[in-house]
Design a protein around this motif. Structure first.
Motif, PDB file in Angstrom:
ATOM      1  N   SER A 125     -10.752  -4.531  19.248  1.00  0.00           N
ATOM      2  CA  SER A 125      -9.405  -5.028  19.535  1.00  0.00           C
ATOM      3  C   SER A 125      -8.349  -4.153  18.879  1.00  0.00           C
ATOM      4  N   LYS A 126      -7.534  -3.504  19.713  1.00  0.00           N
ATOM      5  CA  LYS A 126      -6.430  -2.694  19.172  1.00  0.00           C
ATOM      6  C   LYS A 126      -5.441  -3.579  18.426  1.00  0.00           C
ATOM      7  N   SER A 127      -5.236  -4.799  18.938  1.00  0.00           N
ATOM      8  CA  SER A 127      -4.312  -5.720  18.276  1.00  0.00           C
ATOM      9  C   SER A 127      -4.760  -6.007  16.851  1.00  0.00           C
TER      10      SER A 127
ATOM     11  N   PHE B 176      -9.861 -10.689  11.557  1.00  0.00           N
ATOM     12  CA  PHE B 176      -9.324  -9.396  11.988  1.00  0.00           C
ATOM     13  C   PHE B 176     -10.375  -8.300  11.839  1.00  0.00           C
ATOM     14  N   ILE B 177     -11.150  -8.360  10.743  1.00  0.00           N
ATOM     15  CA  ILE B 177     -12.133  -7.302  10.472  1.00  0.00           C
ATOM     16  C   ILE B 177     -13.222  -7.280  11.530  1.00  0.00           C
ATOM     17  N   SER B 178     -13.630  -8.473  11.991  1.00  0.00           N
ATOM     18  CA  SER B 178     -14.747  -8.544  12.940  1.00  0.00           C
ATOM     19  C   SER B 178     -14.438  -7.854  14.257  1.00  0.00           C
ATOM     20  N   ASN B 179     -13.140  -7.702  14.571  1.00  0.00           N
ATOM     21  CA  ASN B 179     -12.777  -7.135  15.874  1.00  0.00           C
ATOM     22  C   ASN B 179     -12.088  -5.783  15.796  1.00  0.00           C
ATOM     23  N   ILE B 180     -12.048  -5.154  14.622  1.00  0.00           N
ATOM     24  CA  ILE B 180     -11.263  -3.909  14.529  1.00  0.00           C
ATOM     25  C   ILE B 180     -11.842  -2.793  15.386  1.00  0.00           C
ATOM     26  N   GLU B 181     -13.135  -2.878  15.712  1.00  0.00           N
ATOM     27  CA  GLU B 181     -13.734  -1.829  16.560  1.00  0.00           C
ATOM     28  C   GLU B 181     -13.381  -2.032  18.029  1.00  0.00           C
TER      29      GLU B 181
ATOM     30  N   SER C 269      -6.917  -4.250  14.985  1.00  0.00           N
ATOM     31  CA  SER C 269      -6.911  -3.038  14.153  1.00  0.00           C
ATOM     32  C   SER C 269      -5.492  -2.680  13.729  1.00  0.00           C
ATOM     33  N   ASP C 270      -4.511  -2.895  14.623  1.00  0.00           N
ATOM     34  CA  ASP C 270      -3.107  -2.645  14.261  1.00  0.00           C
ATOM     35  C   ASP C 270      -2.661  -3.581  13.147  1.00  0.00           C
ATOM     36  N   ILE C 271      -3.096  -4.850  13.236  1.00  0.00           N
ATOM     37  CA  ILE C 271      -2.729  -5.825  12.207  1.00  0.00           C
ATOM     38  C   ILE C 271      -3.302  -5.404  10.857  1.00  0.00           C
ATOM     39  N   VAL C 272      -4.563  -4.965  10.856  1.00  0.00           N
ATOM     40  CA  VAL C 272      -5.217  -4.552   9.609  1.00  0.00           C
ATOM     41  C   VAL C 272      -4.468  -3.385   8.973  1.00  0.00           C
ATOM     42  N   VAL C 273      -4.143  -2.361   9.787  1.00  0.00           N
ATOM     43  CA  VAL C 273      -3.432  -1.184   9.266  1.00  0.00           C
ATOM     44  C   VAL C 273      -2.055  -1.596   8.742  1.00  0.00           C
ATOM     45  N   THR C 274      -1.397  -2.486   9.475  1.00  0.00           N
ATOM     46  CA  THR C 274      -0.067  -2.949   9.066  1.00  0.00           C
ATOM     47  C   THR C 274      -0.122  -3.681   7.730  1.00  0.00           C
TER      48      THR C 274
ATOM     49  N   ASP D 117      10.691  -3.787  10.127  1.00  0.00           N
ATOM     50  CA  ASP D 117      10.131  -3.645  11.477  1.00  0.00           C
ATOM     51  C   ASP D 117       8.625  -3.876  11.472  1.00  0.00           C
ATOM     52  N   MET D 118       7.985  -3.372  10.399  1.00  0.00           N
ATOM     53  CA  MET D 118       6.540  -3.557  10.274  1.00  0.00           C
ATOM     54  C   MET D 118       6.215  -5.047  10.162  1.00  0.00           C
ATOM     55  N   GLN D 119       7.045  -5.758   9.384  1.00  0.00           N
ATOM     56  CA  GLN D 119       6.819  -7.184   9.219  1.00  0.00           C
ATOM     57  C   GLN D 119       7.053  -7.924  10.535  1.00  0.00           C
ATOM     58  N   LYS D 120       8.125  -7.559  11.255  1.00  0.00           N
ATOM     59  CA  LYS D 120       8.400  -8.204  12.543  1.00  0.00           C
ATOM     60  C   LYS D 120       7.251  -7.981  13.506  1.00  0.00           C
ATOM     61  N   ARG D 121       6.747  -6.731  13.538  1.00  0.00           N
ATOM     62  CA  ARG D 121       5.620  -6.425  14.412  1.00  0.00           C
ATOM     63  C   ARG D 121       4.389  -7.208  13.986  1.00  0.00           C
ATOM     64  N   PHE D 122       4.191  -7.276  12.687  1.00  0.00           N
ATOM     65  CA  PHE D 122       3.047  -8.002  12.152  1.00  0.00           C
ATOM     66  C   PHE D 122       3.143  -9.480  12.515  1.00  0.00           C
ATOM     67  N   GLN D 123       4.335 -10.065  12.340  1.00  0.00           N
ATOM     68  CA  GLN D 123       4.508 -11.474  12.654  1.00  0.00           C
ATOM     69  C   GLN D 123       4.280 -11.739  14.145  1.00  0.00           C
ATOM     70  N   TYR D 124       4.717 -10.778  14.971  1.00  0.00           N
ATOM     71  CA  TYR D 124       4.485 -10.935  16.409  1.00  0.00           C
ATOM     72  C   TYR D 124       2.995 -10.896  16.718  1.00  0.00           C
ATOM     73  N   LEU D 125       2.289  -9.912  16.129  1.00  0.00           N
ATOM     74  CA  LEU D 125       0.861  -9.774  16.389  1.00  0.00           C
ATOM     75  C   LEU D 125       0.077 -10.971  15.862  1.00  0.00           C
TER      76      LEU D 125
END
Length: 744
Positions: free
Chosen positions: A672-674, A665-670, A676-681, A308-316
């Protein structure tokens, strides 16, 4: 036997002293009830089984000799009697029955009590050495058996026979039997512990486990298997494995074809392309000492969360979270496919005019709602093969079938018309207009980059010249084409002129702040333009075929530089080298790396090779190449992770050590929720696969704090140090380390 005789004399004296009648068969005072005996037998079940086995062996060896073999517990209570029918009848006539407890006070001189009181070896009492006359025609032998580990006395085994059958061999035989009994008890205890350990391991295993015999009959099936497959042990054990529909056919393939399954994903309860559960399945044959197949071992674990994490990651990775439209990455992939297929289409860049006013009026949250509605409105008029994506902010990009400039004109007019209807929000009617730039395939570009740049150039032209209009790209808008030709000519001479240089950017352990490595970054020191970024000249090198020469130069130069640092006595750290897609695609890469390491004398553990995620898409090439490189001892990391489409199943097969999160992804983690979610995933996914994670492009303390809180292992970026020349790294290493420690 002198000691035994002394024991017998002492007991006989005791019997006379208490007035025991030697002419009378004694009557025991303690005979346990049947239910008490059954309880004792259940506790001694294993011991009785072992001693009875060896007692019957004695009877077989002394066939034709009248024998009675008696087994007692540690208190002298008879638990079992084995012998020929005549001796058993005589014993019963004397009152010897199960449950009778032997004591000297009740039964007089006997081998059972003597053995218990003096458990040093075999005891024998023959003929008139017995106190009671009824035993004067008998020869009796007895010995205790113990727990060999604790030396606790467990009971006795005794032999009674006619005096005419007495022989020293019986004593020797009894000692041998007791030794065998004790060894067998040790083995049983060890087997019991192994069985308990086996059950603990089986029942506390995170994997479902089953084994079968050669006929496919299930022999073992643990608790986790019950949970994962939904069938209880009693429904499975002893039954054909084929009855387990999820895995039965694959297990049978292992048996019949000697196949091996490794990391197979099994979807459970799939509904509308979304499985309720995903299992990772392994199975392989079990062989005997002669290499013959005797069964199958299968294991499976629940990877639904990772799936599920991978599916979410692929979607994001491929979609914009706010508008649910494809994102720029997805669009570029589709654009590349269109070009490869030779389609005729237009790339359309759209930027909403004065959208800041909308955000200032209703807020960014409501503004995002309007952006979503805007995207939905545009999507309604698209053809089946057309695409709309959010480029970021208030920018949209479209791919629309287009055969000519006349078609492009009609598309532009239709888009402008679609904006005439206002968007209503919180009582306001927002009349939104857009500046539109259109580039036509082939005519305005033959690559994805060219078409995107040119459509964006046309959009900027529309915005500068009044907004709310569309503009078709024209060459006069792009003065850069001529400059590219000149740059290519200079690049061909750059390596020979030593204009290509390497800079090194430190990589830092996020917990300790220690510099654990550096990434080698190639730069072009142009005599007129100064330092040129690799983003400008690497694509040109790939396009012109100069990349192979550049790649090999970088590998040699970095390894020689690292060996020089080692010889200088600098602190230990590794160097990361970026491989190009051309270089990774070469079958000779492992041999080249090995040759460079051997020639420079650099140990392989100090080298880390970075490949991009898209390089692994040719799985049949990637897997063996990564294995060969890993076998050399070098480390492997996947750079720019999150920008491609790596499969979780393939990631588990790649011989890699690290995932490197792309700086976009790092430049926008503060903000963009999208992102930051990708980074955590990515961090969670990597750790679940046993990989380390490094984040690049860290530029401020908040980004560092976010990465630290979510378990990132390593970081690099301008917050710690910009890329610096080799000479500066040599002279400033300790100072640089101190500066990093001060920032941590």
């Amino acid at each position: 036997m002198k000691a035994t005789a002394q024991y017998i004399t002492e007991v006989n004296d005791f019997c006379r002293k208490i007035g025991m009648n030697s002419e009378k068969i004694p009557t025991p005072t303690t005979i346990f009830a049947n239910e008490d005996i059954e309880t004792a037998l259940s506790e001694y079940e294993e011991i009785i089984f072992v001693t009875r086995f060896f007692a019957e062996k004695i009877i077989q060896q002394l066939a034709g000799v009248s024998l009675l073999i008696t087994i007692t517990d540690q208190n002298g209570t008879i638990l079992e009697m084995v012998g020929n029918a005549l001796m058993k009848r005589e014993a019963q006539g004397l009152g010897f029955v199960r449950g009778l407890q032997f004591t000297v006070k009740d039964m007089g001189t006997n081998v059972i009590n003597l053995a218990l009181e003096h458990p040093l070896g075999a005891i024998e009492i023959v003929g008139d050495a017995h106190y009671h006359r009824y035993l004067h025609k008998s020869a009796c032998y007895g010995m205790v058996f113990k727990n060999p580990i604790t030396q606790e006395v467990l009971g006795t085994i005794s032999i009674m026979t006619d005096i005419g059958n007495q022989h020293p061999m019986i004593t020797t035989m009894l000692s041998t039997v007791v030794d065998a009994i004790e060894r067998e008890l040790v083995l049983q205890e060890q087997n019991k512990k192994l069985h308990v350990l086996h059950q603990v391991m089986m029942d506390n295993n995170h994997y479902g486990v089953l084994t079968t015999d050669l006929d496919g009959i299930v022999l073992e099936y643990n608790i986790r298997a019950e949970i994962l497959l939904g069938k209880k042990c009693r429904q499975v054990l002893g039954k054909p494995v084929s009855e387990l529909e999820l895995i039965g056919s694959r297990v049978n393939e292992v048996l019949t074809e000697k196949k091996r399954f490794d990391g197979i994903q099994i979807m459970v309860g799939q509904e509308q392309e979304q499985p309720q559960q995903v299992l990772l399945f392994d199975a392989f044959p079990i062989y005997d000492d002669s290499s013959g197949v005797i069964g199958v071992f299968a294991q499976f674990r629940d990877i639904t969360d990772i799936y599920d994490m991978q599916k979410r990651f692929q979607y994001l990775v491929s979609h914009d979270e706010q508008t649910e439209l494809p994102n720029r990455r997805h669009l570029i992939e589709k654009l590349t496919v269109f070009l490869e297929q030779g389609r005729s289409f237009a790339v359309i860049h759209m930027n909403l005019d004065r959208f800041k006013l909308v955000n200032d009026t209703v807020g960014h949250v409501k503004g995002d709602v309007i952006l979503k509605k805007f995207g939905q409105r545009l999507a309604k008029g698209l053809g089946a093969s057309d695409l709309i994506a959010r480029g970021g902010g208030d920018e949209f990009i479209m791919l629309i079938a287009c055969e000519s400039r006349a078609d492009a004109q009609r598309i532009g007019e239709c888009l402008l018309k679609s904006f005439r209807e206002p968007f209503r929000m919180q009582g306001y009617d927002f009349h939104i207009t857009a500046s539109i730039g259109i580039a036509i395939s082939v005519e305005n570009g033959t690559t994805a980059d060219e078409l995107l740049i040119n459509s964006n150039t046309a959009m900027s032209y529309a915005k500068k010249n009044g907004k709310n209009q569309f503009v078709l790209y024209a060459d006069k808008m792009n003065p850069q084409a001529h400059a590219k030709i000149l740059l290519e000519a200079s690049l061909r001479k750059a390596i020979d002129k030593d204009e290509i240089v390497l800079y090194y950017q430190p990589k830092v352990d996020i917990k300790t702040g220690a510099i654990i490595g550096v990434e080698a970054l190639v730069r072009w020191k142009h005599p007129e333009k100064g330092i040129i970024s690799p983003d400008e000249f690497i694509p040109l090198a790939e396009e012109t075929g100069l990349i192979a020469q550049l790649d090999e130069w970088v590998l040699w130069t970095v390894c020689k530089q690292k060996k020089k640092w080692q010889d200088m006595g600098m602190p230990s750290f590794n160097v990361a080298i970026n491989l190009s897609s051309n270089q990774f695609a070469s079958d000779t890469l492992p041999d080249l790396v090995q040759s460079i390491l051997q020639t420079t004398g650099l140990a392989p553990e100090y080298v880390e090779l970075e490949i991009t995620e898209t390089m692994t898409m040719d799985v049949e090439h990637a897997i063996p190449t990564l294995k060969k490189l890993s076998a050399l001892g070098v480390k492997i990391s996947i750079d720019d992770f999150g920008t491609g489409y790596s499969s979780m199943n393939y990631l588990t097969k790649f011989a890699i050590d690290r995932l490197k999160i792309d700086q976009s992804f790092i430049s926008n983690i503060e903000k963009s929720k999208s992102d930051s979610d990708i980074v955590v995933t990515i961090i969670r996914m990597a750790h679940s696969l046993g990989l380390k994670v490094i984040a690049e492009g860290v530029e401020n303390e908040k980004q560092l704090q976010f990465l630290h809180e979510h378990g990132c292992d390593e970081v690099q970026g301008y917050f710690f140090s910009k890329p610096i020349a080799a000479e500066e790294l040599e002279t400033r290493f300790l100072q640089l380390q101190q500066e990093i420690n001060d920032k941590k």
